[in-house]
Every structure is written in structure tokens, then in C-alpha cells.
Motif scaffolding. Structure first.
Motif, mmCIF file in Angstrom:
data_model
loop_
_atom_site.group_PDB
_atom_site.id
_atom_site.type_symbol
_atom_site.label_atom_id
_atom_site.label_comp_id
_atom_site.label_asym_id
_atom_site.label_seq_id
_atom_site.Cartn_x
_atom_site.Cartn_y
_atom_site.Cartn_z
ATOM 1 N N TYR A 30 0.835 -1.201 0.000
ATOM 2 C CA TYR A 30 0.000 0.000 0.000
ATOM 3 C C TYR A 30 0.866 1.246 0.000
ATOM 4 C CZ TYR A 30 -3.876 -3.110 0.825
ATOM 5 O OH TYR A 30 -4.799 -4.102 0.684
ATOM 6 N N SER A 33 -1.004 7.113 2.360
ATOM 7 C CA SER A 33 -2.356 7.242 2.900
ATOM 8 C C SER A 33 -3.399 7.257 1.789
ATOM 9 C CB SER A 33 -2.459 8.529 3.722
ATOM 10 O OG SER A 33 -2.145 9.640 2.901
ATOM 11 N N THR A 34 -3.051 6.726 0.643
ATOM 12 C CA THR A 34 -3.973 6.715 -0.493
ATOM 13 C C THR A 34 -4.653 5.354 -0.589
ATOM 14 O OG1 THR A 34 -2.327 5.889 -2.044
ATOM 15 C CG2 THR A 34 -2.407 8.274 -1.704
ATOM 16 N N TRP A 35 -5.561 5.242 -1.529
ATOM 17 C CA TRP A 35 -6.203 3.959 -1.817
ATOM 18 C C TRP A 35 -5.462 3.235 -2.938
ATOM 19 C CZ3 TRP A 35 -10.107 1.926 1.056
ATOM 20 C CH2 TRP A 35 -10.803 2.792 1.898
ATOM 21 N N TRP A 37 -2.313 0.875 -4.439
ATOM 22 C CA TRP A 37 -1.522 -0.257 -3.983
ATOM 23 C C TRP A 37 -0.812 -0.900 -5.168
ATOM 24 C CZ3 TRP A 37 -3.132 -5.470 -5.161
ATOM 25 C CH2 TRP A 37 -4.328 -5.538 -5.885
ATOM 26 N N VAL A 108 -17.418 -2.402 -3.550
ATOM 27 C CA VAL A 108 -16.036 -1.933 -3.753
ATOM 28 C C VAL A 108 -15.625 -2.105 -5.213
ATOM 29 C CG1 VAL A 108 -13.616 -2.415 -3.199
ATOM 30 C CG2 VAL A 108 -15.310 -2.307 -1.372
ATOM 31 N N ALA A 142 -7.705 1.719 -5.989
ATOM 32 C CA ALA A 142 -8.942 1.010 -5.655
ATOM 33 C C ALA A 142 -10.141 1.941 -5.535
ATOM 34 C CB ALA A 142 -8.765 0.233 -4.355
ATOM 35 N N VAL A 143 -9.899 3.193 -5.135
ATOM 36 C CA VAL A 143 -11.001 4.124 -4.895
ATOM 37 C C VAL A 143 -10.633 5.478 -5.482
ATOM 38 C CG1 VAL A 143 -12.440 5.236 -3.137
ATOM 39 C CG2 VAL A 143 -11.595 2.923 -2.762
ATOM 40 N N HIS A 145 -10.310 9.467 -5.849
ATOM 41 C CA HIS A 145 -9.953 10.446 -4.821
ATOM 42 C C HIS A 145 -11.153 11.243 -4.328
ATOM 43 C CE1 HIS A 145 -9.927 12.855 -8.516
ATOM 44 N NE2 HIS A 145 -10.165 13.896 -7.745
ATOM 45 N N MET A 150 -16.390 5.902 0.581
ATOM 46 C CA MET A 150 -15.751 4.597 0.762
ATOM 47 C C MET A 150 -15.193 4.440 2.173
ATOM 48 S SD MET A 150 -15.021 1.634 -0.247
ATOM 49 C CE MET A 150 -15.447 1.657 -1.964
ATOM 50 N N GLY A 151 -14.570 5.481 2.681
ATOM 51 C CA GLY A 151 -14.049 5.411 4.048
ATOM 52 C C GLY A 151 -15.149 5.189 5.064
ATOM 53 N N GLN A 154 -16.336 1.575 4.798
ATOM 54 C CA GLN A 154 -15.354 0.676 5.395
ATOM 55 C C GLN A 154 -15.404 0.746 6.918
ATOM 56 O OE1 GLN A 154 -11.212 1.580 4.668
ATOM 57 N NE2 GLN A 154 -10.664 -0.584 4.743
#
Length: 200
Positions: A30, A33-35, A37, A108, A142-143, A145, A150-151, A154
Motif C-alpha cells: 500500500y 495514505s492513499t487507496w 496499492w 467496492v 482502488a477508490v 480520490h 468509501m471510508g 469501510q
């Protein structure tokens, strides 16, 4: 005993799938601090699509959480609720948990953004990530910006699994302590029951 074996087998299989997929097939790295990976596992040279990697690993991860809940729920059911309405309510309870876990991953997957646009944004905000990017194994986002929901989703899913996963052990502990005070069972029997329910 058969009921206990099935829940333990369920947990073992789910956790084994998570372990194998995370440590061998996917190996996600990862980025900050982003989505975003970077998959480093054997799934990349094998040509497994990224959506499959995400869906299998994510689903197994969530279902493992539900399997832990099912393990404690089964102990609660066998010890205290076998002849109550929970005999039927547990089917709905566990079914909804498994269904929510699967639907969460479907959500997702539908939220995965267009990779060209998402990667361009990631590289603009974090130009240092270009060092990890390559045509053979590009960084995956994955997501989007601008997807702030999404956060929240989750966090809600995590809280649901945590609350249920902690709820049954707390109820079991409380009821096991009450057994020692209110029943005619010997202390050795109570201690044995506590060991069987993971409380020493």
C-alpha cells in the motif's frame, strides 16, 4: 460436537485463504495514505486480473471476520440458547452477515475508478509514487480520490464486525460467570466450560 467442528473448519478454511492470498497471490504494497496499492505476488505474472485479486482477498478477509463471529455465536447457542428463539434467529443473523460481506466487496468492485484518470491524479499529488510504477506491474487505485463515502462504508463494516465479534465473547463471559454463582454445577465443571468457550 459436530456443530463446533464445522464452525472451526469454516474459520480455518477462511483464514487459510486470506493468509495464502495476502502472502502469496496478492502481496499488496500500500502506498502511503492513499487507496493505491502495488500487487507484488504471483498473481501478477500469472495474469490474474486485479479485480479478481481484490474480490477474492477482500471477500475472504471479511468472511473470516464473520467466521470468528460464527464461532463465538455457536458457543453461545450451544450453551445458552439451543432451546430458545435464537435457534431460528441465528440462521438469519449469520446469513445477513455473510451476505453483507459479499455485497460490500461487490460495492467496492463497482467503485473502482478508471485507472488512467485515477493514476494521473495519484501521480500529480504524489509524484514519488512513479518510482514504483512500471508497465508490467502498474500501480492500482482502488477508490477514486473524490469518493468520500468509501471510508465511511469501510468504517461501518469494520464496526459491525468488531461489535459482533466482541459482543458474543462478552455475553459468554458474563453468562459463564453467572453459572458459577447461580447453578449447582461444581467449580471444576464451570472451569471446564470456561475453557471450552475460550475463557480461562
Amino acid at each position: 460436537m459436530k456443530s463446533v467442528k464445522w464452525t472451526m473448519l469454516n474459520l480455518h478454511v477462511c483464514s487459510s485463504i486470506v493468509d495464502f492470498s495476502l502472502s502469496v497471490i496478492v502481496q499488496p504494497y500500500y502506498l502511503g495514505s492513499t487507496w493505491a496499492w502495488l500487487p507484488l505476488g504471483i498473481g501478477v505474472p500469472l495474469g490474474i486480473p486485479y479485480t479478481v485479486l481484490i474480490s477474492v482477498t477482500g471477500t475472504a478477509f471479511l468472511i473470516t471476520g464473520v467466521a470468528v463471529i460464527a464461532l463465538f455465536e455457536n458457543q453461545f447457542y450451544l450453551l445458552f440458547a439451543e432451546n430458545t428463539w435464537w435457534r431460528y434467529g441465528r440462521i438469519l443473523f449469520l446469513g445477513v452477515n455473510y451476505l453483507v460481506s459479499i455485497l460490500y466487496i461487490a460495492d467496492v468492485l463497482m467503485a473502482i475508478p478508471d485507472q488512467a484518470i485515477a493514476r494521473a491524479y495519484i501521480f500529480r499529488v504524489h509524484p514519488e509514487f512513479r518510482l514504483f510504477d512500471s508497465p508490467e506491474n502498474p500501480i492500482q487505485v482502488a477508490v477514486a480520490h473524490d469518493d468520500s463515502s468509501m471510508g465511511t462504508r469501510q468504517m461501518l463494516m469494520t464496526m459491525m464486525i468488531l461489535c459482533e465479534g466482541l459482543g458474543f465473547p462478552i455475553i459468554l463471559s458474563f453468562k459463564m460467570n453467572n453459572i458459577g454463582r447461580t447453578s449447582n454445577l461444581t467449580q471444576n465443571t464451570v472451569k471446564l466450560k470456561k475453557r471450552q468457550t475460550f475463557f480461562n
